[in-house]
Design an enzyme around this catalytic site. Structure first.
Site, PDB file in Angstrom:
ATOM      1  N   CYS A  88       0.860  -1.180   0.000  1.00 37.97           N
ATOM      2  CA  CYS A  88       0.000   0.000   0.000  1.00 37.97           C
ATOM      3  C   CYS A  88       0.897   1.231   0.000  1.00 37.97           C
ATOM      4  CB  CYS A  88      -0.920   0.024   1.225  1.00 37.97           C
ATOM      5  SG  CYS A  88      -0.025   0.101   2.786  1.00 37.97           S
ATOM      6  N   CYS A 100       3.281   1.815   2.841  1.00 39.67           N
ATOM      7  CA  CYS A 100       4.612   1.209   2.717  1.00 39.67           C
ATOM      8  C   CYS A 100       5.567   2.182   2.032  1.00 39.67           C
ATOM      9  CB  CYS A 100       4.532  -0.091   1.910  1.00 39.67           C
ATOM     10  SG  CYS A 100       3.603  -1.430   2.693  1.00 39.67           S
ATOM     11  N   ASP A 131       0.343   6.711 -26.950  1.00 38.59           N
ATOM     12  CA  ASP A 131       0.711   5.355 -27.341  1.00 38.59           C
ATOM     13  C   ASP A 131       2.154   5.214 -27.779  1.00 38.59           C
ATOM     14  OD1 ASP A 131       0.449   6.782 -29.740  1.00 38.59           O
ATOM     15  OD2 ASP A 131      -0.033   4.954 -30.846  1.00 38.59           O
ATOM     16  N   ASP A 150      -2.875  12.625 -27.135  1.00 33.94           N
ATOM     17  CA  ASP A 150      -2.005  12.639 -28.300  1.00 33.94           C
ATOM     18  C   ASP A 150      -2.870  12.398 -29.542  1.00 33.94           C
ATOM     19  OD1 ASP A 150       0.502  12.449 -29.792  1.00 33.94           O
ATOM     20  OD2 ASP A 150       0.019  10.320 -29.948  1.00 33.94           O
ATOM     21  N   ASP A 158       5.502   9.742 -26.032  1.00 36.82           N
ATOM     22  CA  ASP A 158       4.467  10.086 -25.058  1.00 36.82           C
ATOM     23  C   ASP A 158       4.831   9.647 -23.642  1.00 36.82           C
ATOM     24  OD1 ASP A 158       2.782  11.074 -27.091  1.00 36.82           O
ATOM     25  OD2 ASP A 158       2.054   9.053 -27.518  1.00 36.82           O
TER      26      ASP A 158
END
Length: 863
Positions: free
Chosen positions: A15, A18, A637, A438, A641
């Protein structure tokens, strides 16, 4: 003073508390200047003075806390994740069995006492049994928790591990006090509490671990961009396959058509169209010839290239992007889960209340004797109250609230083809008010397609398309594919050209039915003396829409124009409308020119456009929006990016994109469906609501229980009832709807690709592409008959295994004119889509037979 920066992949985090513990530990370590921990990507970045600390010292800090440092190699890292999962499963089995036996022991005790839940037993074999089970659980599978708690305490960090151990040891202490000191203490019940809360903690961490590991595995299955090896050309002209890290500047490598370019380099020999969209973001294939530079990770489309390596290691484009990702990750706003915000104050609060309760019952009756509190120090009541506070204070359900909501939301997302990689994505997505998209490959399909065919004068559009397709029939260029695909979609057949030449960067010459034909750029046609005056207005109109315009000339006369663009995805407009309906501002970012960018933006309804943005600057543009006070999601993608995806509050990668983009993202959309962005938003919003409801329920049990426990009247059996009730309520809130509808609880985040309904006749327009040919000069024998642009043939082949599939598919893929191959060893069939103007079904059959397989053509049923 010499500063050094290291980055490690961390195992064992369950989590964001941590992550906060690791952050604090390094903050309190002398010589550490800066630290950043990413829970979503399980990464740690530390900047330190290497005159004070060595790399081993830096690693020891996180290892001392009970976490692990994984191998930098991805494959070994996933193996280590699986080992952690297996170990977590073993811990849960052992502790679970101990808890079941403890429940059985308590049931026997309760039955012996006339079903009195609160009565204690004088049977010492039960005392020994419950003590043994508690010790086995705490010091067996729960031993790692003690190490984490001790190391945290040494550094003054109060976290969930400290609270768990406080409750567990309080149970042991209560049992021993009843055994040796106070006669009214419930021995078996206190020992049982130690067993149960340790088991619940192990269950909570295992739940988080399985979600994180499954999600990581799903991401790993998507990643396959840069090749691991390259074909290096030796001094004697031979070719050897070597690992990428063996390449040096000056080495020569050969890249075949359809392969990824493995290195940054300069073309020495050959001509080819290269798809650099993963790096530049633009769909236009770029023609490369001797002297041109190529980028590692881009795709060689048509011809074979001989490339000289110009950069290796840290100097390559991909590694420069990796450094930008690390920097962006370090600057990304810190996100702490709602549960961990509560735990940050809850842990010291519970410890303080326990101490306060003990002091209250010791001091107040002494100072104010004779009241209902008694006279003199009430040590037994004080001990009972303090222990009950610690026992009831452990938040079993609180620790499970977030991971259970993550499982619920993750399973729902997976059914829609969405991979949620972290709990942060659920929490933050519902706060996003700007989504940056994008253009190429995100809003658009990312590859050229014909948008418009225009007849000039009395020439019909179908004749313009037939002539253009015939001229391009022998070409392997991506733009030729766009014209041929359009001809195929409209069932247009055409003859082979009698002669075919290409003019690199300009167009093609062909002879069709005895006439000289030119297909190419208007500028080139001007150079050839073609009169374009009667089509100037139409050319400007098409170019104004962001389309590349190709002229088709027969016997010196312009007969028509073909407008080629990057087609907009069918669900793009609807997705943008959904964003606006939720008061989210869509922003388009692209490296393309202003004219093309605004044409696409207008088509889908986006008002804010960032055009002509260099790949390196996308991250800066995202940060500017964040600096305006907005929460930002970025959708992309490509390699270019990736830094922006990391910088954004939520990074969303298109699953059909590159592995670097996918690995940088918090959410991955399978396939290329843009509508998944808003599906993910809605799922995240719902899951966050579930998380809050779970936390309210869990915190209510703990808050009421702790408040009641200070009275010294709360029996430990109430702690067990509260734990069971709160966890059951959280489970019911998270999964009751799914279970009642007959659905299972989904923890394996393997996702399903969701295809949208599409309109084949949609009128769409997208970005600019180059329209030149690079297939060299050639002439061929022609049949004189007209054929379609695409045909499909199916063969029965005696395939024995997956290796046979790959062998045959690779051989067919190497043949000019083959567009798609699907091999199925189970069905012993191979389906091939091909261009009949370049290769025949007989040629394909012979290619398979030459490999030693028996092959029979199967009739393809008519549509």
């Amino acid at each position: 003073m010499a500063n050094k920066q290291d980055q490690f992949n961390i195992g064992g985090m369950s989590c964001s508390f941590c992550a906060e513990t690791i952050n604090k530990a390094y903050d309190r370590t002398e010589g550490v200047h800066d630290v950043d921990v990413s829970l979503a990507h399980e990464e740690l970045r530390v900047e330190y003075d290497d005159d004070v600390l060595s790399e081993a010292n830096v690693k020891d800090v996180v290892r001392d806390l009970g976490y692990t440092i994984r191998d930098p190699d991805k494959e070994k890292r996933f193996e280590q994740q699986q080992e952690e999962l297996d170990e977590g499963r073993r811990h849960l089995w052992i502790s679970g069995i101990a808890s079941i036996i403890t429940l059985g022991l308590m049931a026997v005790m309760i039955a012996r006492n006339g079903w009195n839940l609160f009565a204690e037993t004088d049977a010492q074999w039960m005392w020994y049994g419950s003590l043994a089970l508690a010790l086995v659980t705490m010091f067996g599978p729960g031993r790692y928790i003690k190490r984490k708690a001790w190391q945290s305490l040494k550094r003054g960090i109060y976290n969930q591990h400290v609270l768990l151990e406080a409750g567990a040891f309080a149970g042991l202490a209560g049992g021993f006090l009843g055994w040796f000191v106070f006669t009214d203490f419930p021995i078996v019940h206190f020992f049982a509490v130690s067993t149960f809360i340790t088991t619940y903690h192990i269950l909570s961490e295992y739940t988080s671990l399985i979600v994180r590991t499954r999600a990581s595995r799903a991401v790993n299955n998507l990643m396959d961009l840069q090749p691991n090896t390259a074909r290096r050309v030796t001094d004697d002209g031979g070719v050897e396959e070597v690992e990428l890290d063996e390449l040096e500047v000056g080495d020569r490598v050969r890249i075949k058509p359809g392969e990824n370019i493995p290195v940054d380099g300069e073309v020495l020999e050959g001509e080819s169209a290269v798809d650099e969209s993963v790096a530049t973001g633009e769909s236009a294939p770029v023609d490369k010839q001797s002297g041109d530079e190529v980028i590692g990770g881009s795709v060689n489309e048509t011809g074979t290239l001989l490339v000289e390596v110009t950069a290796t290691g840290e100097d390559t484009f991909l590694n420069q992007v990796a450094r930008q990702i690390e920097e962006a990750r370090a600057m990304k706003p810190d996100i702490i889960q709602l549960a961990d915000r509560i735990l940050k104050y809850f842990v010291p609060g519970v410890l303080s209340i326990a101490a306060g309760a003990f002091l209250f019952w010791v001091i107040v009756p002494t100072v104010v004797p004779g009241t209902f509190l008694g006279t003199g120090p009430q040590v037994e009541t004080a001990a009972f109250a303090a222990l009950a506070v610690l026992v009831l204070g452990y938040p079993c359900a609180l620790g499970m609230a977030t991971p259970l909501a993550l499982i619920r939301g993750g399973g729902e997302a997976a059914k829609r083809g969405i991979l949620m990689r972290s709990g942060d994505a659920f929490q933050v997505f519902q706060d996003v008010d700007h989504i940056v998209l994008d253009k190429t490959g995100t809003i658009t399909e990312g590859e050229p397609s014909v948008d418009t065919v225009v007849g000039v004068g009395d020439n019909a559009e179908i004749e313009v398309l037939r002539t253009a397709a015939s001229a391009e029939a022998f070409s392997e260029h991506p733009l030729a594919d766009a014209i041929l695909d359009h001809a195929d979609a409209h069932d247009v057949s055409f003859p082979d050209p009698e002669a075919f030449d290409s003019v690199t960067g300009k167009g093609v010459r062909a002879t069709i039915d005895g006439d000289d034909v030119l297909v190419g750029k208007p500028g080139w046609l001007d150079e050839e003396g073609i009169d374009l005056s009667n089509a100037r207005e139409e050319i400007e109109r098409l170019q104004g829409k962001g389309l590349t315009t190709v002229g088709v000339v027969v016997a010196g006369d312009l007969i028509g124009l073909v407008g080629i663009g990057d087609e907009i995805k069918p669900d793009a407009r609807e997705t943008i409308d959904r964003m606006r309906d939720r008061d989210i501002t869509p922003v388009m970012i692209t490296g393309d020119n202003e004219r093309t960018a605004h044409a696409v933006a207008e088509e889908v309804g986006i008002e804010r456009v960032m055009a002509e943005v260099l790949p390196d600057d996308k991250r800066d543009e995202v940060k500017k929006i964040q600096d305006e006070g907005h929460r930002v999601a970025m959708v992309g993608d490509g390699i270019n990016d990736a830094p922006a995806l990391t910088q954004a509050d939520i990074g969303i990668a298109i699953g059909a994109g590159t592995d670097i983009a996918i690995e940088s993202a918090d959410i991955v959309l399978m396939g290329d469906r843009l509508g998944g962005v808003m599906d993910g938003f809605e799922i995240g919003e719902t899951s966050y609501k579930k998380t809050k409801q779970n936390l309210i329920a869990a915190f209510s049990f703990n808050g009421i229980g702790v408040s009641a426990a200070v009275t010294g009247l709360v029996h430990p059996v109430f702690a067990m009832i509260a734990m069971i009730a709160s966890v059951s309520l959280v489970l019911a809130n998270s999964f009751a709807g799914q279970l009642l509808s007959g659905e299972g609880i989904k923890t394996d985040f393997s996702v399903e690709t969701v295809e949208p309904d599409t309109d084949a006749d949609a009128d769409v327009v997208t970005g600019s592409v180059a329209d030149d040919e690079s297939s060299g000069v050639e002439s061929r024998e022609t049949t004189g008959t007209e054929q379609p642009a695409r045909e499909t043939v199916v063969f029965d082949v005696d395939l024995n295994c997956g290796g046979c599939e790959d062998r045959v598919a690779d051989a067919l893929d190497d043949r000019d004119g083959v567009r798609e191959v699907t091999a199925d060893a189970d069905a012993q069939r191979i389906e091939v889509t091909f261009n009949p103007h370049q290769i025949s079904a007989d040629d394909l059959r012979d290619t398979i037979a030459d490999l030693g397989y028996e092959v029979v053509e199967v009739p393809v049923p008519a549509d």
